[in-house]
Design a protein around this motif. Structure first.
Motif, mmCIF file in Angstrom:
data_model
loop_
_atom_site.group_PDB
_atom_site.id
_atom_site.type_symbol
_atom_site.label_atom_id
_atom_site.label_comp_id
_atom_site.label_asym_id
_atom_site.label_seq_id
_atom_site.Cartn_x
_atom_site.Cartn_y
_atom_site.Cartn_z
ATOM 1 N N ALA A 128 3.617 4.227 -7.355
ATOM 2 C CA ALA A 128 3.762 3.059 -8.239
ATOM 3 C C ALA A 128 2.386 2.540 -8.673
ATOM 4 O O ALA A 128 1.528 2.270 -7.830
ATOM 5 N N ASN A 129 2.223 2.384 -9.975
ATOM 6 C CA ASN A 129 0.955 1.840 -10.487
ATOM 7 C C ASN A 129 1.102 0.418 -11.002
ATOM 8 O O ASN A 129 0.117 -0.207 -11.386
ATOM 9 N N THR A 130 2.351 -0.065 -11.027
ATOM 10 C CA THR A 130 2.610 -1.440 -11.479
ATOM 11 C C THR A 130 3.340 -2.177 -10.369
ATOM 12 O O THR A 130 4.253 -1.624 -9.754
ATOM 13 N N LEU A 131 2.937 -3.410 -10.126
ATOM 14 C CA LEU A 131 3.581 -4.229 -9.089
ATOM 15 C C LEU A 131 4.128 -5.504 -9.718
ATOM 16 O O LEU A 131 3.393 -6.266 -10.362
ATOM 17 N N LYS A 187 2.232 2.013 -3.458
ATOM 18 C CA LYS A 187 1.182 2.604 -4.303
ATOM 19 C C LYS A 187 0.984 4.083 -3.946
ATOM 20 O O LYS A 187 0.889 4.951 -4.818
ATOM 21 N N MET A 246 -3.788 -1.354 -8.987
ATOM 22 C CA MET A 246 -2.457 -1.509 -9.606
ATOM 23 C C MET A 246 -2.494 -2.624 -10.656
ATOM 24 O O MET A 246 -3.300 -3.546 -10.554
ATOM 25 N N ARG A 274 0.841 -1.208 0.000
ATOM 26 C CA ARG A 274 0.000 0.000 0.000
ATOM 27 C C ARG A 274 0.876 1.257 0.000
ATOM 28 O O ARG A 274 0.564 2.231 -0.678
ATOM 29 N N MET A 277 -6.339 -1.734 -5.069
ATOM 30 C CA MET A 277 -5.966 -0.327 -5.275
ATOM 31 C C MET A 277 -5.852 0.014 -6.756
ATOM 32 O O MET A 277 -5.404 1.111 -7.096
ATOM 33 N N LEU A 321 -8.520 3.850 -0.808
ATOM 34 C CA LEU A 321 -7.667 2.984 -1.637
ATOM 35 C C LEU A 321 -8.452 2.254 -2.718
ATOM 36 O O LEU A 321 -7.988 2.103 -3.846
ATOM 37 N N ALA A 356 -2.947 -5.205 -4.144
ATOM 38 C CA ALA A 356 -2.597 -4.297 -5.241
ATOM 39 C C ALA A 356 -3.787 -4.104 -6.180
ATOM 40 O O ALA A 356 -4.078 -2.991 -6.621
#
Ligand code: HPA
Length: 280
Positions: A111-114, A107, A231, A104, A229, A155, A226
């Protein structure tokens, strides 16, 4: 669930974020979680800033030997990356909301990519020790959802969709990267257990019947958080051993760590080139 509980999870997250923002103003595009054997990858980043988990308020700190705990911020090509060197697990005694707090945080940082990595036991008998498996889907029904409790409205939504956890475009990118670098990349479904014990052969036969190809003690809860949220998620497992009953010898952590180290050069190559490609 009491109101205190609502306040604790949410308050801790935003206090952790404030504490982190007191240390860095880095805004990552990609968040990368390093599993066993991949720790050395963090050294490859340029313009590094290391932030020890200890220095961040409310941040859970790993109790497992060999899992050092820090964020490393930096770049790979023109991509801004935050790396989690060391993750915590539910089996260490942390609640699920603590386990996913770092996801979390990354993000919230931007960061939008995990990109998730881990060590896992192979259930699919077409795999061998040392194989790499791209995660195409997961089973988390055997562990408590990290989303249980009051929904963190800031979130994501109360009932998040999980019909495509591992992003199709990112899967294609991983497949292409592996092919370009002659890396044999298997594909399959990851099932998460609580650990810390390894599974019994009967459990592995059950998981095989349920459609799982690999088993491990992390990752799926992080992927779920993720997605909550919004991601985009991708994941790769290093098959450090064949699961109980398939492998005829007893499982042990030393062997898992040894094989993870052995495959790390190939694993690093795949992760590195995939991230470079993401920046193109
Ligand atoms: N089971 C669960 N977790 C694991 C294994 C396994 O066989 N190997 C590496 N992590």
């Amino acid at each position: 669930m009491s109101n205190d509980k609502i306040n604790i999870v949410e308050t801790e997250l935003y206090e952790a974020y404030e504490s982190l923002r007191g240390i860095t103003d880095f805004e990552p595009e990609i968040a990368l979680v390093l599993g066993s054997g991949l720790g050395g990858f963090a050294e490859l980043l340029e313009d590094k800033q290391v932030i020890r988990y200890d220095d961040i308020k409310h941040m859970p700190v790993s109790t497992v030997k060999g899992h050092s705990g820090c964020f490393v911020c930096g770049t790979i090509g023109n991509v801004k990356v935050i790396v989690m060197k060391g993750r915590v697990h539910h089996y260490e005694g942390y609640t699920m909301d603590k386990v996913v707090l770092p996801i979390r945080l990354m993000k919230l940082m931007g960061a939008n990519t995990l990109f998730l990595t881990n060590a896992a036991g192979g259930i699919n008998e077409a795999f061998g020790q040392g194989a790499l498996m791209m995660i195409t889907d997961h089973i988390t029904s055997f562990v408590k959802s990290p989303l249980i409790g009051p929904n963190l409205e800031g979130l994501g939504t109360r009932f998040p969709d999980m019909s495509q956890v591992y992003d199709k475009r990112l899967q294609k990118l991983l497949r292409e990267t592996a092919a370009e670098h002659n890396i044999d990349l298997k594909e399959g479904v990851y099932v998460q257990t609580t650990g810390p014990n390894y599974e019994t052969p009967a459990e592995i036969r059950m998981f095989a019947k349920l459609g799982a190809d690999a088993v491990g003690m992390s990752t799926a809860c992080e992927a779920m958080t993720a997605r909550h949220m919004g991601m985009e998620v991708m994941g790769v497992s290093c098959i450090t051993n064949m699961a109980a009953g398939i492998q005829k010898t007893a499982l042990n952590h030393e062997e898992v760590a040894l094989i993870a180290d052995k495959i790390s050069a190939t694993f690093q190559k795949l992760v590195w080139h995939t991230i470079l490609k993401l920046g193109q």
